[in-house]
Motif scaffolding. Structure first.
Motif, PDB file in Angstrom:
ATOM      1  N   GLY A 109      36.778  47.652  26.803  1.00 38.95           N
ATOM      2  CA  GLY A 109      35.336  47.557  26.936  1.00 38.95           C
ATOM      3  C   GLY A 109      34.606  48.345  25.861  1.00 38.95           C
ATOM      4  O   GLY A 109      35.165  48.687  24.818  1.00 38.95           O
ATOM      5  N   LYS A 110      33.355  48.674  26.137  1.00 42.54           N
ATOM      6  CA  LYS A 110      32.502  49.300  25.133  1.00 42.54           C
ATOM      7  C   LYS A 110      32.443  50.824  25.233  1.00 42.54           C
ATOM      8  O   LYS A 110      31.681  51.458  24.519  1.00 42.54           O
ATOM      9  N   ALA A 111      33.251  51.402  26.120  1.00 40.42           N
ATOM     10  CA  ALA A 111      33.217  52.855  26.281  1.00 40.42           C
ATOM     11  C   ALA A 111      33.833  53.552  25.071  1.00 40.42           C
ATOM     12  O   ALA A 111      34.798  53.068  24.475  1.00 40.42           O
ATOM     13  N   ASP A 112      33.260  54.694  24.725  1.00 43.43           N
ATOM     14  CA  ASP A 112      33.836  55.532  23.673  1.00 43.43           C
ATOM     15  C   ASP A 112      34.995  56.359  24.206  1.00 43.43           C
ATOM     16  O   ASP A 112      35.941  56.674  23.472  1.00 43.43           O
ATOM     17  N   LEU A 113      34.904  56.745  25.475  1.00 44.25           N
ATOM     18  CA  LEU A 113      35.927  57.573  26.112  1.00 44.25           C
ATOM     19  C   LEU A 113      36.288  56.985  27.468  1.00 44.25           C
ATOM     20  O   LEU A 113      35.413  56.729  28.298  1.00 44.25           O
ATOM     21  N   VAL A 114      37.573  56.754  27.683  1.00 36.70           N
ATOM     22  CA  VAL A 114      38.081  56.267  28.963  1.00 36.70           C
ATOM     23  C   VAL A 114      39.079  57.289  29.495  1.00 36.70           C
ATOM     24  O   VAL A 114      40.001  57.698  28.783  1.00 36.70           O
TER      25      VAL A 114
END
Length: 233
Positions: A109-114
């Motif tokens: 997805g578009k998250a920078d941090l997971v």
């Protein structure tokens, strides 16, 4: 660039969710988009929407991305017992390949941090032949270790770090969490912290004090994300 880490602990009830949520909040304060997954959770409550886990809901509150509950917590088990036993009693099959697919979906997805939060400690069984640690191995994720600061924590932390590295994964960092009470209640707390800093093969991301209200926002102020962000660039 999405950075993903697996969060584990030296045992169960050591503050993994508190620390994970605090890391998410810290990242959001720095302008990062965040997401989290709690692949397996036992101790869920029946609600009109189905089984819900308080830890998963905390992560949903802390992260910036808007995900469906089933994406955050795909396996929800009601009894607050070992996941493989709870799944057996519920007639559910635990399989890392399904969890891997769900995690990869969030990671893409578009998250920078997971952040993917484990259950219990590192070597939690899912089946007679599979462990939850097989999930971060399949995803090839660096690991963040939450160390519960109490008597015996040095042994627990070092053994867990050894197991993580033996499984071929890097220990990206660790957090000291005084989950059982104020720092002053642990004998020789500073000496134990110094020993862990010297022996654990990863940077300390922070020391989190006991918070009687359980507000992860308070913990975020004591964390440093720079070792995580720089290590993945």
């Amino acid at each position: 660039m999405t950075r993903t880490f697996f969060v584990t602990g030296t045992n169960t009830e050591v503050g993994k969710t508190y620390v994970t949520a605090a890391l998410l909040h810290k990242a959001a304060e720095q302008g990062l988009q965040t997401a989290a997954v709690k692949p397996i959770a036992s101790g869920c409550e029946q609600t009109p929407d189905g089984l819900r886990n308080s830890d998963a809901l905390t992560l949903m509150d802390a992260m910036t991305q808007d995900l469906e509950y089933q994406q955050v917590n795909p396996i929800a088990l009601e009894p607050a017992i070992a996941p493989h036993i709870a799944a057996m009693e519920a007639g559910k099959r635990l399989d890392t390949s399904r969890l891997e697919g769900i995690c990869r979906g969030v990671m893409s997805g578009k998250a920078d941090l997971v952040l993917i939060e484990g259950a219990g400690g590192w070597r939690v069984p899912l089946t007679p032949r599979q462990f939850l640690s097989d999930l971060p191995k399949a995803l090839e994720l660096p690991v963040i270790l939450v160390v519960n600061m109490e008597l015996g924590c040095i042994n627990h932390a070092l053994l867990t770090a050894e197991a993580i590295r033996r499984d071929g994964l890097p220990l990206a960092g660790w957090v000291a969490n005084f989950a059982r009470g104020p720092q002053g209640e642990m004998p020789r707390a500073e000496e134990n912290l110094m020993t862990l800093r010297a022996l654990l093969p990863a940077p300390c991301l922070g020391v989190v004090a006991h918070d009687e209200h359980g507000d992860y926002r308070n913990g975020a102020a004591h964390l440093d994300l720079s070792p995580l962000l720089s290590s993945s660039e």
